[in-house]
Design a protein around this motif. Structure first.
Motif, PDB file in Angstrom:
ATOM      1  N   VAL A   8       0.822  -1.057   0.199  1.00  0.00           N
ATOM      2  CA  VAL A   8      -0.030  -0.071   0.088  1.00  0.00           C
ATOM      3  C   VAL A   8       0.916   1.182   0.116  1.00  0.00           C
ATOM      4  N   GLY A   9       0.606   2.237  -0.933  1.00  0.00           N
ATOM      5  CA  GLY A   9       1.262   3.496  -0.786  1.00  0.00           C
ATOM      6  C   GLY A   9       0.631   4.536  -1.353  1.00  0.00           C
ATOM      7  N   SER A  10       0.964   5.736  -1.184  1.00  0.00           N
ATOM      8  CA  SER A  10       0.237   6.818  -1.753  1.00  0.00           C
ATOM      9  C   SER A  10       0.422   6.985  -3.207  1.00  0.00           C
ATOM     10  N   PRO A  11      -0.253   7.471  -3.998  1.00  0.00           N
ATOM     11  CA  PRO A  11      -0.029   7.816  -5.561  1.00  0.00           C
ATOM     12  C   PRO A  11       1.215   8.544  -5.656  1.00  0.00           C
ATOM     13  N   ARG A  23       4.214   8.004  -5.000  1.00  0.00           N
ATOM     14  CA  ARG A  23       5.374   7.467  -3.867  1.00  0.00           C
ATOM     15  C   ARG A  23       5.968   6.734  -4.107  1.00  0.00           C
ATOM     16  N   SER A  68       4.987   3.195  -5.223  1.00  0.00           N
ATOM     17  CA  SER A  68       4.471   1.881  -5.018  1.00  0.00           C
ATOM     18  C   SER A  68       4.321   1.057  -6.276  1.00  0.00           C
ATOM     19  N   ARG A  69       4.139   1.821  -7.434  1.00  0.00           N
ATOM     20  CA  ARG A  69       4.304   1.219  -8.840  1.00  0.00           C
ATOM     21  C   ARG A  69       5.322   0.553  -9.324  1.00  0.00           C
TER      22      ARG A  69
END
Length: 51
Positions: free
Chosen positions: A39-42, A44, A46-47
């Protein structure tokens, strides 16, 4: 038995003097049969971790 083992993971971005470690020395073990989510903020990073 572990389904996934990661030891001392390092992720570096950039080159030369402008490089930086986004991840440095992370280790984890995911047991067989486990469900794991990232889980991560857009925007930041995670993609970057998806294969």
């Amino acid at each position: 038995m572990a389904a996934l083992v990661v030891e001392d993971l390092v992720v570096t971005f950039g080159h030369g003097d402008s490089s930086f470690n986004a991840v440095d020395g992370v280790s984890l073990t995911v047991p067989h049969g486990s469900i794991v989510g990232l889980v991560g903020s857009p925007g930041r990073g995670s993609r970057r971790s998806r294969g």
